[in-house]
Motif scaffolding. Structure first.
Motif, PDB file in Angstrom:
ATOM      1  N   PHE A 162       0.841  -1.194  -0.164  1.00 26.34           N
ATOM      2  CA  PHE A 162      -0.134  -0.074   0.036  1.00 26.34           C
ATOM      3  C   PHE A 162       0.844   1.323   0.055  1.00 26.34           C
ATOM      4  CE2 PHE A 162      -2.597  -3.351   1.553  1.00 26.34           C
ATOM      5  CZ  PHE A 162      -3.901  -2.859   1.331  1.00 26.34           C
ATOM      6  N   ARG A 163       0.793   2.003  -1.155  1.00 31.84           N
ATOM      7  CA  ARG A 163       1.705   3.073  -1.126  1.00 31.84           C
ATOM      8  C   ARG A 163       0.884   4.273  -1.961  1.00 31.84           C
ATOM      9  NH1 ARG A 163       5.453  -1.554  -2.439  1.00 31.84           N
ATOM     10  NH2 ARG A 163       6.759  -1.696  -0.601  1.00 31.84           N
ATOM     11  N   GLY A 164       1.783   5.380  -1.877  1.00 32.19           N
ATOM     12  CA  GLY A 164       1.307   6.412  -2.671  1.00 32.19           C
ATOM     13  C   GLY A 164       0.026   7.031  -2.216  1.00 32.19           C
ATOM     14  N   LEU A 165      -1.049   7.333  -3.080  1.00 28.49           N
ATOM     15  CA  LEU A 165      -2.242   7.964  -2.813  1.00 28.49           C
ATOM     16  C   LEU A 165      -3.146   7.001  -1.816  1.00 28.49           C
ATOM     17  CD1 LEU A 165      -3.289   9.740  -5.991  1.00 28.49           C
ATOM     18  CD2 LEU A 165      -2.493  10.767  -3.884  1.00 28.49           C
ATOM     19  N   VAL A 166      -2.995   5.722  -1.973  1.00 27.50           N
ATOM     20  CA  VAL A 166      -3.613   4.682  -1.326  1.00 27.50           C
ATOM     21  C   VAL A 166      -3.335   4.860   0.197  1.00 27.50           C
ATOM     22  CG1 VAL A 166      -4.358   2.250  -0.816  1.00 27.50           C
ATOM     23  CG2 VAL A 166      -4.043   3.347  -3.215  1.00 27.50           C
ATOM     24  N   LEU A 167      -2.176   4.875   0.482  1.00 29.58           N
ATOM     25  CA  LEU A 167      -1.592   4.738   1.815  1.00 29.58           C
ATOM     26  C   LEU A 167      -2.157   5.996   2.388  1.00 29.58           C
ATOM     27  CD1 LEU A 167      -0.081   3.235   3.841  1.00 29.58           C
ATOM     28  CD2 LEU A 167       2.134   4.349   3.048  1.00 29.58           C
ATOM     29  N   LYS A 168      -1.910   7.476   1.611  1.00 27.88           N
ATOM     30  CA  LYS A 168      -2.307   8.420   2.145  1.00 27.88           C
ATOM     31  C   LYS A 168      -3.850   8.568   2.485  1.00 27.88           C
ATOM     32  CE  LYS A 168       1.250  11.252  -0.253  1.00 27.88           C
ATOM     33  NZ  LYS A 168       1.614  12.183  -1.093  1.00 27.88           N
ATOM     34  N   TRP A 169      -4.591   7.961   1.765  1.00 34.06           N
ATOM     35  CA  TRP A 169      -5.929   7.864   2.048  1.00 34.06           C
ATOM     36  C   TRP A 169      -6.209   7.174   3.293  1.00 34.06           C
ATOM     37  CZ3 TRP A 169      -9.280   3.753   1.937  1.00 34.06           C
ATOM     38  CH2 TRP A 169     -11.008   4.118   2.171  1.00 34.06           C
ATOM     39  N   ILE A 170      -5.544   6.089   3.361  1.00 36.37           N
ATOM     40  CA  ILE A 170      -5.642   5.381   4.777  1.00 36.37           C
ATOM     41  C   ILE A 170      -5.298   6.087   6.115  1.00 36.37           C
ATOM     42  CG2 ILE A 170      -5.282   3.331   6.210  1.00 36.37           C
ATOM     43  CD1 ILE A 170      -5.122   1.763   3.390  1.00 36.37           C
ATOM     44  N   LYS A 171      -4.080   6.752   5.790  1.00 38.61           N
ATOM     45  CA  LYS A 171      -3.487   7.195   6.823  1.00 38.61           C
ATOM     46  C   LYS A 171      -4.570   8.669   7.447  1.00 38.61           C
ATOM     47  CE  LYS A 171       0.319  10.265   8.306  1.00 38.61           C
ATOM     48  NZ  LYS A 171       2.095  10.600   8.054  1.00 38.61           N
ATOM     49  N   SER A 172      -5.343   9.316   6.186  1.00 41.55           N
ATOM     50  CA  SER A 172      -6.215  10.173   6.686  1.00 41.55           C
ATOM     51  C   SER A 172      -7.312   9.728   7.149  1.00 41.55           C
ATOM     52  CB  SER A 172      -6.669  10.862   5.151  1.00 41.55           C
ATOM     53  OG  SER A 172      -7.547  12.010   5.454  1.00 41.55           O
ATOM     54  N   TYR A 173      -7.601   8.455   6.925  1.00 47.19           N
ATOM     55  CA  TYR A 173      -8.895   7.857   7.392  1.00 47.19           C
ATOM     56  C   TYR A 173      -8.572   7.517   9.136  1.00 47.19           C
ATOM     57  CZ  TYR A 173     -12.308   4.223   8.324  1.00 47.19           C
ATOM     58  OH  TYR A 173     -13.277   3.331   8.861  1.00 47.19           O
ATOM     59  N   LEU A 174      -7.346   7.285   9.538  1.00 48.72           N
ATOM     60  CA  LEU A 174      -6.964   6.912  10.794  1.00 48.72           C
ATOM     61  C   LEU A 174      -6.712   8.144  11.450  1.00 48.72           C
ATOM     62  CD1 LEU A 174      -4.989   3.756  10.122  1.00 48.72           C
ATOM     63  CD2 LEU A 174      -7.312   3.793  10.871  1.00 48.72           C
ATOM     64  N   THR A 175      -6.351   9.250  11.161  1.00 47.62           N
ATOM     65  CA  THR A 175      -5.415  10.363  11.902  1.00 47.62           C
ATOM     66  C   THR A 175      -6.545  11.319  12.053  1.00 47.62           C
ATOM     67  OG1 THR A 175      -4.355  11.087   9.846  1.00 47.62           O
ATOM     68  CG2 THR A 175      -3.078   9.403  11.317  1.00 47.62           C
ATOM     69  N   ASN A 176      -6.125  12.296  12.893  1.00 48.38           N
ATOM     70  CA  ASN A 176      -6.806  13.404  12.907  1.00 48.38           C
ATOM     71  C   ASN A 176      -8.521  13.127  13.509  1.00 48.38           C
ATOM     72  OD1 ASN A 176      -4.903  15.293  12.348  1.00 48.38           O
ATOM     73  ND2 ASN A 176      -5.497  14.951  10.198  1.00 48.38           N
ATOM     74  N   ARG A 177      -8.603  12.083  14.482  1.00 49.10           N
ATOM     75  CA  ARG A 177      -9.776  11.905  14.881  1.00 49.10           C
ATOM     76  C   ARG A 177      -9.544  12.238  16.328  1.00 49.10           C
ATOM     77  NH1 ARG A 177     -13.601   8.133  12.440  1.00 49.10           N
ATOM     78  NH2 ARG A 177     -12.649   7.309  10.438  1.00 49.10           N
ATOM     79  N   ARG A 178     -10.542  12.564  16.954  1.00 51.46           N
ATOM     80  CA  ARG A 178     -10.503  13.386  18.167  1.00 51.46           C
ATOM     81  C   ARG A 178     -11.910  12.648  19.083  1.00 51.46           C
ATOM     82  NH1 ARG A 178      -7.123  17.329  18.920  1.00 51.46           N
ATOM     83  NH2 ARG A 178      -8.239  18.321  20.894  1.00 51.46           N
ATOM     84  N   GLN A 179     -11.568  12.353  20.437  1.00 49.72           N
ATOM     85  CA  GLN A 179     -12.759  11.852  21.607  1.00 49.72           C
ATOM     86  C   GLN A 179     -12.526  12.452  22.621  1.00 49.72           C
ATOM     87  OE1 GLN A 179     -11.710   7.811  22.134  1.00 49.72           O
ATOM     88  NE2 GLN A 179      -9.737   8.293  23.357  1.00 49.72           N
ATOM     89  N   TYR A 180     -13.984  12.572  23.434  1.00 53.65           N
ATOM     90  CA  TYR A 180     -13.939  12.892  24.569  1.00 53.65           C
ATOM     91  C   TYR A 180     -14.931  12.268  25.405  1.00 53.65           C
ATOM     92  CZ  TYR A 180     -18.494  15.006  22.941  1.00 53.65           C
ATOM     93  OH  TYR A 180     -19.781  15.174  22.550  1.00 53.65           O
ATOM     94  N   VAL A 181     -15.168  12.461  26.823  1.00 57.48           N
ATOM     95  CA  VAL A 181     -16.128  11.380  27.727  1.00 57.48           C
ATOM     96  C   VAL A 181     -16.901  12.464  28.083  1.00 57.48           C
ATOM     97  CG1 VAL A 181     -16.175   9.876  29.554  1.00 57.48           C
ATOM     98  CG2 VAL A 181     -14.336   9.786  28.133  1.00 57.48           C
ATOM     99  N   GLN A 182     -18.300  11.979  28.157  1.00 60.06           N
ATOM    100  CA  GLN A 182     -19.426  13.039  28.518  1.00 60.06           C
ATOM    101  C   GLN A 182     -20.158  11.967  29.674  1.00 60.06           C
ATOM    102  OE1 GLN A 182     -22.005  14.550  25.868  1.00 60.06           O
ATOM    103  NE2 GLN A 182     -23.683  15.411  27.425  1.00 60.06           N
ATOM    104  N   LEU A 183     -20.208  12.765  31.012  1.00 61.85           N
ATOM    105  CA  LEU A 183     -20.883  12.137  31.969  1.00 61.85           C
ATOM    106  C   LEU A 183     -21.864  13.196  32.439  1.00 61.85           C
ATOM    107  CD1 LEU A 183     -21.238  10.034  33.995  1.00 61.85           C
ATOM    108  CD2 LEU A 183     -19.540  11.206  35.507  1.00 61.85           C
TER     109      LEU A 183
END
Length: 419
Positions: free
Chosen positions: A73-94
């Motif tokens: 997996f290289r080039g644009l495909v790898l970049k697309w998967i990296k974009s899919y995985l990264t820059n996700r954020r989470q928080y907890v709500q109570l």
């Protein structure tokens, strides 16, 4: 080393309106054949059922991307998967209180088609860790099998190999859930004390364990799984019975296909090829259900009811699912580890059954219940016209039509066949 890695995909069977996971069946078949081969050779088989702690949540993104690059997996495909995985954020709500947001640095998104596939690629190199153990991997289910003649030597081998596997897990930031990890010994070992440890922690020895949705036992009898189906179908049948006075035939038929049929169908080609006495309780429940659908009397014969509703009897349903695998085997559409179970019959001259599989001589009944034996025997009994169906869809239509034509013939002959 033979290893089976099941693809995570679902195949729909529109004839019945339920979804069956064919890949799960292949993984279970691979394990069952391995175990019964050992028992057939008068050996002992050991199965280790590993539970991974929060498997999908602990996949290291950097490690995953590095492995994907190694796999091509290289080039644009790898970049697309990296974009899919990264820059996700989470928080907890109570209640009304929310924590601050943090970046997600591990884990694959769940609830998606891509998530399990990424996880499979992440653990793919686990298969190269041990040359002595057979691994059956399905998403986050990791199951390991080995066989031999001496139980103590087998357990020592398993202990040695598990140290390598544990080291791989540590390097990949994954962890065992040792409380849920189990070991099972298949074979004649009733009088032997079995002790097995991983990292100094004693692993529980069990006589039955859930394996990819079915309950496998150390006798390979499938009785615990059949008992579980019996309990679940009984509850669903109670629901069907309570509403039969409120609903018409069409609605009751739909409820049967939704609440009961999936239990009979899931991996039935594996556990359903069994002693008739073992599956008799399920046959009785199915006949009760068909009487409820037609609002028939308690002692009414069910053969005409199956014919009218175009529902397969349990044994015919098992054969129907088995025949589909054999059609794929005939057309070489199975995974390699499953395909190699079936070989064409020897002989260079033309006979009536041109498309036949070789049936190997077996010593034990348990091996005869495996799909490598009973599947080949069933396939050899099917007419060449049905076997030559160009697609699996046409094969299913023709095979079902043949079964229902036999039902109709029996009805016309006036024979009482209620099995």
């Amino acid at each position: 080393m033979d290893t089976f890695i099941a693809k995570h995909n679902l195949l729909a069977d529109n004839q019945y309106g339920f979804r069956a996971n064919m890949s799960t069946s292949f993984a279970i078949i691979e394990a069952v054949e391995e175990i019964t081969n050992a028992l057939e050779s008068k050996q002992i088989a050991v199965g280790i059922f590993i539970d991974i702690k929060k498997a999908f949540d602990t996949v290291d993104h950097n490690l995953l991307l590095h492995k994907l690059e190694k796999y091509g997996f290289r080039g644009l495909v790898l970049k697309w998967i990296k974009s899919y995985l990264t820059n996700r954020r989470q928080y907890v709500q109570l209640g009304d209180v929310c924590s601050s947001e943090m970046n997600i640095i591990s884990g694959v998104p769940q609830g998606s088609v891509l998530g399990p596939k990424l996880f499979i690629l992440f653990i793919n190199d686990l298969c190269s860790v041990s040359q002595a153990m057979k691994m059956v991997l399905f998403a986050d289910d990791t199951n390991i099998f080995c066989s031999g003649e001496n139980l103590n030597e087998l357990l020592n081998l398993a202990t040695k190999e598990m140290k390598k596997i544990k080291a791989w897990f540590d390097c990949n930031n994954l962890a065992f859930n040792l409380d849920k990890t189990k070991i099972m010994v298949f074979g004649n070992n009733k009088n032997e004390l079995i002790q097995f440890e991983i990292n100094g922690v004693k692993v529980e020895v069990v006589h039955e364990n859930r394996f990819l949705g079915v309950i496998i036992d150390d006798k390979m009898s499938w009785k615990p799984h059949i008992k579980q189906i019996q309990n679940k179908v009984s509850r669903s049948l109670a629901i069907l019975n309570n509403v039969k006075h409120l609903l018409n035939y069409k609605s009751l038929h739909m409820l049967y296909c939704s609440l009961i049929l999936p239990y009979f169908s899931y991996c039935a080609e594996i556990w359903g090829n069994n002693y008739i006495t073992s599956i008799k309780p399920l046959i009785v429940l199915q006949k009760r259900a068909i009487r409820v659908i037609h609002k028939a009397g308690y002692y009414d014969h069910t053969h005409p009811l199956f014919t009218h509703s175009k529902l397969l009897k349990l044994k015919d349903l098992v054969n129907y699912l088995t025949a589909q695998i054999m059609h794929k085997a005939q057309n070489k559409m199975l995974p390699n580890n499953i395909q190699k179970l079936f070989t064409s019959r020897d002989g260079g001259y033309s006979l009536r059954g041109q498309f036949r599989f070789k049936i190997n001589i077996t010593r034990t009944r348990r091996k005869q219940f495996c799909i490598s034996f009973c599947g080949a025997r069933l396939w050899n009994s099917i007419s060449d016209k049905i076997k030559n169906s160009p697609s699996i869809r046409l094969f299913k239509i023709q095979y079902r039509s043949k079964i229902f034509n036999d039902y109709i013939i029996i009805n016309k002959c006036g024979a009482i066949v209620d099995v």
